[in-house]
Design a protein around this motif. Structure first.
Motif, PDB file in Angstrom:
ATOM      1  N   VAL A 124       0.767  -1.019  -0.108  1.00 56.81           N
ATOM      2  CA  VAL A 124      -0.007  -0.039  -0.069  1.00 56.81           C
ATOM      3  C   VAL A 124       0.725   1.313   0.025  1.00 56.81           C
ATOM      4  O   VAL A 124       1.571   1.516   0.900  1.00 56.81           O
ATOM      5  CB  VAL A 124      -0.998  -0.080   1.326  1.00 56.81           C
ATOM      6  CG1 VAL A 124      -1.639   1.378   1.131  1.00 56.81           C
ATOM      7  CG2 VAL A 124      -1.815  -1.444   1.271  1.00 56.81           C
ATOM      8  N   GLY A 125       1.107   1.765  -1.223  1.00 51.56           N
ATOM      9  CA  GLY A 125       1.791   3.230  -1.266  1.00 51.56           C
ATOM     10  C   GLY A 125       3.160   2.861  -0.684  1.00 51.56           C
ATOM     11  O   GLY A 125       3.763   2.035  -0.785  1.00 51.56           O
ATOM     12  N   ASP A 126       3.672   3.881   0.147  1.00 52.89           N
ATOM     13  CA  ASP A 126       4.917   3.956   0.529  1.00 52.89           C
ATOM     14  C   ASP A 126       4.884   3.290   2.329  1.00 52.89           C
ATOM     15  O   ASP A 126       5.876   3.713   2.806  1.00 52.89           O
ATOM     16  CB  ASP A 126       5.845   5.229   0.581  1.00 52.89           C
ATOM     17  CG  ASP A 126       6.040   5.556  -0.890  1.00 52.89           C
ATOM     18  OD1 ASP A 126       6.474   4.639  -1.512  1.00 52.89           O
ATOM     19  OD2 ASP A 126       6.138   6.852  -1.244  1.00 52.89           O
ATOM     20  N   ASN A 127       3.644   3.201   2.438  1.00 54.67           N
ATOM     21  CA  ASN A 127       3.611   2.657   3.853  1.00 54.67           C
ATOM     22  C   ASN A 127       4.062   1.175   4.178  1.00 54.67           C
ATOM     23  O   ASN A 127       4.452   0.496   3.499  1.00 54.67           O
ATOM     24  CB  ASN A 127       2.176   2.642   4.320  1.00 54.67           C
ATOM     25  CG  ASN A 127       1.409   3.903   3.946  1.00 54.67           C
ATOM     26  OD1 ASN A 127       2.183   4.992   4.409  1.00 54.67           O
ATOM     27  ND2 ASN A 127       0.157   4.112   3.510  1.00 54.67           N
ATOM     28  N   ASP A 128       4.183   0.863   5.427  1.00 53.44           N
ATOM     29  CA  ASP A 128       4.554  -0.437   5.994  1.00 53.44           C
ATOM     30  C   ASP A 128       3.447  -1.258   6.183  1.00 53.44           C
ATOM     31  O   ASP A 128       2.969  -1.856   7.402  1.00 53.44           O
ATOM     32  CB  ASP A 128       5.334  -0.473   7.357  1.00 53.44           C
ATOM     33  CG  ASP A 128       6.609   0.256   7.082  1.00 53.44           C
ATOM     34  OD1 ASP A 128       7.197   0.063   6.093  1.00 53.44           O
ATOM     35  OD2 ASP A 128       7.193   0.768   8.075  1.00 53.44           O
ATOM     36  N   LEU A 130       3.413  -9.901  10.563  1.00 53.28           N
ATOM     37  CA  LEU A 130       1.944  -9.297  10.137  1.00 53.28           C
ATOM     38  C   LEU A 130       1.203  -9.061  11.107  1.00 53.28           C
ATOM     39  O   LEU A 130       1.022 -10.029  11.900  1.00 53.28           O
ATOM     40  CB  LEU A 130       1.423 -10.214   8.946  1.00 53.28           C
ATOM     41  CG  LEU A 130       2.215 -10.243   7.576  1.00 53.28           C
ATOM     42  CD1 LEU A 130       1.746 -11.648   6.809  1.00 53.28           C
ATOM     43  CD2 LEU A 130       1.814  -9.337   6.935  1.00 53.28           C
ATOM     44  N   THR A 131       0.385  -8.032  11.274  1.00 51.00           N
ATOM     45  CA  THR A 131      -0.612  -7.792  12.178  1.00 51.00           C
ATOM     46  C   THR A 131      -1.677  -6.917  11.655  1.00 51.00           C
ATOM     47  O   THR A 131      -1.420  -6.112  10.891  1.00 51.00           O
ATOM     48  CB  THR A 131       0.212  -7.237  13.531  1.00 51.00           C
ATOM     49  OG1 THR A 131      -0.995  -7.096  14.453  1.00 51.00           O
ATOM     50  CG2 THR A 131       0.602  -6.036  13.241  1.00 51.00           C
ATOM     51  N   ILE A 132      -2.900  -7.014  12.229  1.00 54.12           N
ATOM     52  CA  ILE A 132      -3.835  -6.205  12.030  1.00 54.12           C
ATOM     53  C   ILE A 132      -3.592  -4.912  12.381  1.00 54.12           C
ATOM     54  O   ILE A 132      -4.165  -3.977  11.757  1.00 54.12           O
ATOM     55  CB  ILE A 132      -5.348  -6.994  12.321  1.00 54.12           C
ATOM     56  CG1 ILE A 132      -6.675  -6.306  11.508  1.00 54.12           C
ATOM     57  CG2 ILE A 132      -5.546  -6.881  13.745  1.00 54.12           C
ATOM     58  CD1 ILE A 132      -6.326  -6.590   9.977  1.00 54.12           C
ATOM     59  N   PHE A 175      -0.679  -4.597   8.642  1.00 56.64           N
ATOM     60  CA  PHE A 175       0.633  -3.848   8.993  1.00 56.64           C
ATOM     61  C   PHE A 175       1.974  -4.842   8.793  1.00 56.64           C
ATOM     62  O   PHE A 175       1.653  -5.999   9.090  1.00 56.64           O
ATOM     63  CB  PHE A 175       0.632  -3.210  10.226  1.00 56.64           C
ATOM     64  CG  PHE A 175      -0.197  -2.012  10.325  1.00 56.64           C
ATOM     65  CD1 PHE A 175       0.104  -0.875   9.517  1.00 56.64           C
ATOM     66  CD2 PHE A 175      -1.561  -2.004  10.664  1.00 56.64           C
ATOM     67  CE1 PHE A 175      -0.632   0.398   9.617  1.00 56.64           C
ATOM     68  CE2 PHE A 175      -2.347  -1.127  10.498  1.00 56.64           C
ATOM     69  CZ  PHE A 175      -1.792   0.173  10.019  1.00 56.64           C
ATOM     70  N   VAL A 176       2.920  -4.670   8.396  1.00 55.39           N
ATOM     71  CA  VAL A 176       4.416  -5.317   8.398  1.00 55.39           C
ATOM     72  C   VAL A 176       5.193  -4.662   9.404  1.00 55.39           C
ATOM     73  O   VAL A 176       5.730  -3.750   9.204  1.00 55.39           O
ATOM     74  CB  VAL A 176       4.685  -5.448   7.029  1.00 55.39           C
ATOM     75  CG1 VAL A 176       6.118  -6.296   7.221  1.00 55.39           C
ATOM     76  CG2 VAL A 176       3.864  -5.959   6.143  1.00 55.39           C
ATOM     77  N   GLY A 177       5.463  -5.531  10.625  1.00 52.06           N
ATOM     78  CA  GLY A 177       6.243  -4.941  11.602  1.00 52.06           C
ATOM     79  C   GLY A 177       7.677  -5.716  11.464  1.00 52.06           C
ATOM     80  O   GLY A 177       8.058  -5.992  10.459  1.00 52.06           O
ATOM     81  N   LYS A 178       8.391  -5.248  12.593  1.00 48.87           N
ATOM     82  CA  LYS A 178       9.837  -5.861  12.456  1.00 48.87           C
ATOM     83  C   LYS A 178       9.843  -7.153  11.902  1.00 48.87           C
ATOM     84  O   LYS A 178       8.966  -7.993  12.645  1.00 48.87           O
ATOM     85  CB  LYS A 178      10.583  -5.355  13.765  1.00 48.87           C
ATOM     86  CG  LYS A 178      12.102  -5.708  13.967  1.00 48.87           C
ATOM     87  CD  LYS A 178      12.571  -5.094  15.244  1.00 48.87           C
ATOM     88  CE  LYS A 178      14.020  -5.524  15.335  1.00 48.87           C
ATOM     89  NZ  LYS A 178      14.559  -4.904  16.382  1.00 48.87           N
TER      90      LYS A 178
END
Length: 121
Positions: free
Chosen positions: A56-60, A97-99, A90-93
């Motif tokens: 999604v765009g430049d987001n994580d 993957l988490t909502i 979202f993609v974390g460290k």
């Protein structure tokens, strides 16, 4: 040091606001029952899950397209269906993957923090 990975139970439970997990349970049971009632060496049940990730765009953040399909033996042939839905995550460290959006730690890296737990100083 243990590497952070996606919690698969949470991941599956969050897809499609929990509906994906219900669909999967239903399709697994339906395909298994059809295979018992009508299956033989030529007629087999099959359930497939396919995940496609799009940034999604430049987001994580990614949009996860999840496709659930099945083939279920019937008395005179087979029944098949395909269901495709999408869920943003979202993609974390480490690629976890988490909502929920990860919290940023002091080093600027994103880490997942459990809700309700606070550090004591």
């Amino acid at each position: 040091m243990m590497e952070r990975v996606t919690n698969v139970d949470d991941f599956i439970s969050e897809l499609g606001a929990g509906i994906f997990k219900e669909k999967l349970a239903h399709i697994l049971s339906q395909s298994a029952m059809g295979t018992i009632l009508h299956g033989d060496k030529a007629k087999k049940g099959k359930v497939s899950i396919d995940f496609t990730f799009k940034r999604v765009g430049d987001n994580d953040q990614v949009i996860i397209s999840h496709k659930l399909s099945h083939i279920t033996p019937t008395k005179r042939g087979k029944q098949s269906e395909e269901d495709v839905t999408e869920t943003p995550m979202f993609v974390g460290k480490g690629g976890v993957l988490t909502i929920n959006q990860p919290k940023e730690d002091l080093s600027g890296q994103f880490t997942l923090q459990e809700e309700g737990i606070r550090s004591v100083k």
